[in-house]
Design a protein around this motif. Structure first.
Motif, mmCIF file in Angstrom:
data_model
loop_
_atom_site.group_PDB
_atom_site.id
_atom_site.type_symbol
_atom_site.label_atom_id
_atom_site.label_comp_id
_atom_site.label_asym_id
_atom_site.label_seq_id
_atom_site.Cartn_x
_atom_site.Cartn_y
_atom_site.Cartn_z
ATOM 1 N N THR A 84 21.562 40.290 106.416
ATOM 2 C CA THR A 84 20.270 40.473 105.752
ATOM 3 C C THR A 84 19.198 40.888 106.751
ATOM 4 O OG1 THR A 84 20.788 38.831 104.041
ATOM 5 C CG2 THR A 84 18.460 39.332 104.412
ATOM 6 N N GLU A 85 19.164 40.205 107.903
ATOM 7 C CA GLU A 85 18.118 40.495 108.885
ATOM 8 C C GLU A 85 18.309 41.860 109.535
ATOM 9 O OE1 GLU A 85 15.876 38.560 112.779
ATOM 10 O OE2 GLU A 85 17.706 37.618 112.026
ATOM 11 N N PHE A 86 19.531 42.152 109.992
ATOM 12 C CA PHE A 86 19.756 43.346 110.798
ATOM 13 C C PHE A 86 20.377 44.513 110.035
ATOM 14 C CE2 PHE A 86 20.126 39.992 114.262
ATOM 15 C CZ PHE A 86 18.823 40.185 114.684
ATOM 16 N N GLY A 87 20.782 44.291 108.774
ATOM 17 C CA GLY A 87 21.382 45.366 108.001
ATOM 18 C C GLY A 87 20.463 46.561 107.817
ATOM 19 N N VAL A 88 19.146 46.324 107.828
ATOM 20 C CA VAL A 88 18.192 47.423 107.642
ATOM 21 C C VAL A 88 18.212 48.393 108.825
ATOM 22 C CG1 VAL A 88 16.638 46.087 106.174
ATOM 23 C CG2 VAL A 88 16.296 46.075 108.643
ATOM 24 N N ILE A 89 18.761 47.945 109.983
ATOM 25 C CA ILE A 89 18.803 48.828 111.149
ATOM 26 C C ILE A 89 19.537 50.118 110.813
ATOM 27 C CG2 ILE A 89 19.820 49.105 113.452
ATOM 28 C CD1 ILE A 89 19.172 46.173 113.976
ATOM 29 N N GLY A 90 20.635 50.008 110.074
ATOM 30 C CA GLY A 90 21.439 51.178 109.743
ATOM 31 C C GLY A 90 20.844 52.053 108.653
ATOM 32 N N VAL A 91 19.840 51.541 107.918
ATOM 33 C CA VAL A 91 19.272 52.321 106.803
ATOM 34 C C VAL A 91 17.796 52.637 107.008
ATOM 35 C CG1 VAL A 91 20.951 51.409 105.166
ATOM 36 C CG2 VAL A 91 18.773 50.235 105.448
ATOM 37 N N LEU A 92 17.258 52.363 108.181
ATOM 38 C CA LEU A 92 15.844 52.643 108.429
ATOM 39 C C LEU A 92 15.472 54.107 108.177
ATOM 40 C CD1 LEU A 92 14.695 50.554 111.547
ATOM 41 C CD2 LEU A 92 14.103 50.222 109.150
ATOM 42 N N PRO A 93 16.294 55.080 108.632
ATOM 43 C CA PRO A 93 15.929 56.472 108.352
ATOM 44 C C PRO A 93 15.812 56.768 106.856
ATOM 45 C CG PRO A 93 17.604 56.378 110.067
ATOM 46 C CD PRO A 93 17.486 54.996 109.499
ATOM 47 N N GLU A 94 16.731 56.226 106.038
ATOM 48 C CA GLU A 94 16.693 56.442 104.595
ATOM 49 C C GLU A 94 15.486 55.756 103.961
ATOM 50 O OE1 GLU A 94 19.401 55.657 106.284
ATOM 51 O OE2 GLU A 94 20.423 57.586 106.075
ATOM 52 N N LEU A 95 15.174 54.547 104.421
ATOM 53 C CA LEU A 95 14.013 53.833 103.896
ATOM 54 C C LEU A 95 12.717 54.563 104.247
ATOM 55 C CD1 LEU A 95 15.133 50.183 104.745
ATOM 56 C CD2 LEU A 95 14.754 51.101 102.452
ATOM 57 N N ALA A 96 12.634 55.048 105.470
ATOM 58 C CA ALA A 96 11.439 55.796 105.889
ATOM 59 C C ALA A 96 11.271 57.046 105.033
ATOM 60 C CB ALA A 96 11.551 56.163 107.365
ATOM 61 N N SER A 97 12.369 57.733 104.755
ATOM 62 C CA SER A 97 12.312 58.942 103.939
ATOM 63 C C SER A 97 11.961 58.623 102.486
ATOM 64 C CB SER A 97 13.662 59.671 104.001
ATOM 65 O OG SER A 97 13.691 60.776 103.141
ATOM 66 N N SER A 98 12.566 57.550 101.941
ATOM 67 C CA SER A 98 12.346 57.192 100.543
ATOM 68 C C SER A 98 10.906 56.777 100.271
ATOM 69 C CB SER A 98 13.300 56.068 100.142
ATOM 70 O OG SER A 98 13.072 55.651 98.814
ATOM 71 N N PHE A 99 10.337 56.009 101.177
ATOM 72 C CA PHE A 99 8.964 55.520 100.987
ATOM 73 C C PHE A 99 7.922 56.428 101.653
ATOM 74 C CE2 PHE A 99 11.430 51.545 100.426
ATOM 75 C CZ PHE A 99 10.933 51.161 99.180
ATOM 76 N N LEU B 25 27.361 36.310 113.781
ATOM 77 C CA LEU B 25 26.403 37.357 114.164
ATOM 78 C C LEU B 25 27.140 38.612 114.596
ATOM 79 C CD1 LEU B 25 23.192 36.880 116.294
ATOM 80 C CD2 LEU B 25 24.750 38.741 116.785
ATOM 81 N N THR B 26 28.178 38.426 115.434
ATOM 82 C CA THR B 26 28.952 39.575 115.898
ATOM 83 C C THR B 26 29.644 40.279 114.741
ATOM 84 O OG1 THR B 26 29.376 38.371 117.953
ATOM 85 C CG2 THR B 26 30.708 40.309 117.545
ATOM 86 N N SER B 27 30.190 39.490 113.803
ATOM 87 C CA SER B 27 30.864 40.076 112.648
ATOM 88 C C SER B 27 29.887 40.868 111.783
ATOM 89 C CB SER B 27 31.526 38.981 111.806
ATOM 90 O OG SER B 27 32.505 38.294 112.557
ATOM 91 N N ALA B 28 28.637 40.415 111.753
ATOM 92 C CA ALA B 28 27.626 41.150 110.988
ATOM 93 C C ALA B 28 27.391 42.530 111.591
ATOM 94 C CB ALA B 28 26.322 40.353 110.950
ATOM 95 N N THR B 29 27.454 42.618 112.925
ATOM 96 C CA THR B 29 27.305 43.927 113.559
ATOM 97 C C THR B 29 28.561 44.765 113.390
ATOM 98 O OG1 THR B 29 28.043 43.113 115.726
ATOM 99 C CG2 THR B 29 25.696 42.997 115.269
ATOM 100 N N VAL B 30 29.733 44.091 113.267
ATOM 101 C CA VAL B 30 30.992 44.816 113.072
ATOM 102 C C VAL B 30 31.087 45.362 111.651
ATOM 103 C CG1 VAL B 30 33.505 44.612 113.014
ATOM 104 C CG2 VAL B 30 32.209 43.443 114.781
ATOM 105 N N LEU B 31 30.791 44.511 110.659
ATOM 106 C CA LEU B 31 30.993 44.875 109.259
ATOM 107 C C LEU B 31 29.687 45.035 108.484
ATOM 108 C CD1 LEU B 31 33.999 42.510 108.394
ATOM 109 C CD2 LEU B 31 34.088 44.957 108.854
ATOM 110 N N GLY B 32 28.804 44.035 108.598
ATOM 111 C CA GLY B 32 27.595 44.017 107.780
ATOM 112 C C GLY B 32 26.697 45.220 107.978
ATOM 113 N N VAL B 33 26.272 45.460 109.223
ATOM 114 C CA VAL B 33 25.341 46.554 109.511
ATOM 115 C C VAL B 33 25.957 47.920 109.209
ATOM 116 C CG1 VAL B 33 23.947 47.671 111.296
ATOM 117 C CG2 VAL B 33 24.064 45.174 111.202
ATOM 118 N N PRO B 34 27.185 48.224 109.709
ATOM 119 C CA PRO B 34 27.765 49.538 109.369
ATOM 120 C C PRO B 34 28.074 49.705 107.885
ATOM 121 C CG PRO B 34 29.339 48.206 110.608
ATOM 122 C CD PRO B 34 28.031 47.497 110.677
#
Length: 385
Positions: free
Chosen positions: A18-33, A136-145
């Motif tokens: 939840t906290e770091f998942g937005v890292i991978g979608v920041l470009p899309e969020l910036a474009s959408s808003f 936390l590590t698993s979130a970077t492995v699976l969650g964020v990507p």
């Protein structure tokens, strides 16, 4: 006991996604808003700022509640907030919704880390803590990507729904498999003010702050860097995030293994390697093939940062582990906020192509704090690990 630790790690996986998942979608969020990338970065930094400011106080206010109930409540808020986020059409409203679970993030983290420290043999504490940090590590492995992949395949809204589902699975795991936990927190009437006179604690906190801030000044904008500098598309960025996190699994285990035996040397090597990775990525990041190799090395090194910082802080004081961990969680998230904001300012002044150099101003003072702390590592580490 291992089962309980892995159940707690599953919850860490959910809240970290939840906290770091937005890292991978920041470009899309910036474009959408239709906002700048540095403004979109507030979705990460504002979350971390709430954790930083309210972390210890939330734990104190909720100290009378049963620990398992607090874990369930925390994950329930994360599920609800992610579902709501998927249907928001205004950036500032999305920012506000994102702040809701941030209040409960340090509650979950502190209880999970406390259980790991209190229920394991002293010689196995680093290993137990590393199991929690594997979430936390698993979130970077699976969650964020996965969040980035869902955003590229469907929409950014789908990435929030995926995160809600992950937290729902974690909620079910904690609810059905975790036994009742004994309350060991500090009440408001017994606030340990003397802890803030501990020089070693302050040194550990400053060391953690500069280290984590340096990590996230660049990592927070990793997707945007790969998109605009390395010229990768959405699927390639998802694969790079997956590579980053996969390498991080090994890095987390290595850090947990050696911090209990060689804390000073492990921390020193970590800072040196992370500095080198930033320099290499800054120089070769525009070249496709070298960027892939450096990204894997970056994930291997980066993943140990939180674990190393946590052990450096918690080994500095003997007070109740829940409160110490809540202080660390606040420090770490304040560092994430500062690092992300600093990275955004760096982009404004020097461009996204130079974001990797933004970590160096944080790593230099971290190294200085470590050298000041060297004598404290002579303490018998068996007592704290």
């Amino acid at each position: 006991m291992n089962r309980n630790l892995y159940v707690l790690a599953l919850g860490v996986f959910g809240i970290t996604t939840t906290e770091f998942g937005v890292i991978g979608v920041l470009p899309e969020l910036a474009s959408s808003f239709r906002i700048s990338i540095e403004k979109a970065g507030w979705l990460l930094s504002a979350f971390a700022l709430i954790v930083a400011v309210f972390g210890p106080f939330m734990l104190l206010v909720l100290s009378s509640f049963k620990r398992k109930n607090l874990l369930i409540l925390s994950l329930s808020v994360f599920v609800a907030a992610n579902i709501l986020s998927a249907f928001i059409t205004n950036f500032y409203l999305l920012l506000g919704i994102r702040m809701m679970p941030a209040f409960f993030h340090p509650v979950y983290w502190s209880i999970a880390l406390s259980v790991a420290g209190q229920t394991s043999d002293p010689a196995q504490k680093s290993r137990a803590v590393s199991i929690i940090f594997s979430g936390l590590t698993s979130a970077t492995v699976l969650g964020v990507p996965l969040a980035a992949f869902m955003s590229d395949l469907f929409s950014w809204q789908s990435s929030f729904l995926l995160t809600a589902f992950i937290n729902g699975i974690a909620l079910a795991g904690v609810w059905f498999y975790l036994p009742s936990l004994q309350n060991t927190g500090i009440s408001l009437n017994k606030f340990p003010t003397r802890i803030f006179l501990n020089k070693n604690l302050w040194n550990g906190l400053f060391l953690a702050f500069f280290t984590i801030a340096a990590m996230y000044s660049s990592y927070g904008y990793m997707a945007d860097f790969l998109k605009n500098v390395t010229k990768m598309d959405g699927k390639q960025i998802s694969m790079m995030l997956f590579l980053f996190g996969t390498a991080g699994i090994a890095g987390n285990k290595i850090a947990g293994k050696y911090m209990s035996r060689f804390p000073f040397q492990t921390t020193l090597l970590f800072l040196i390697l992370l500095s080198g990775i930033h320099l290499l990525m800054g120089h070769y990041g525009s070249d496709f093939a070298p960027a892939i190799l450096i990204t894997g090395c970056w994930g291997l090194v980066h993943s140990g940062g939180f674990l190393i910082s946590n052990i450096n802080v918690t080994s500095s004081a003997s007070e109740t582990s829940e409160f110490i961990n809540s202080i660390f969680t606040s420090c770490g998230n304040f560092a994430v906020t500062a690092g992300t904001l600093f990275g955004g300012v760096w982009i404004v002044h020097y461009g996204i192509e130079n974001i990797m150099w933004s970590g160096i101003p944080g790593l230099v003072p971290a190294l200085i704090m470590l050298l000041f702390r060297k004598n404290s590592f002579k303490v018998n580490m068996t007592e704290i690990t």
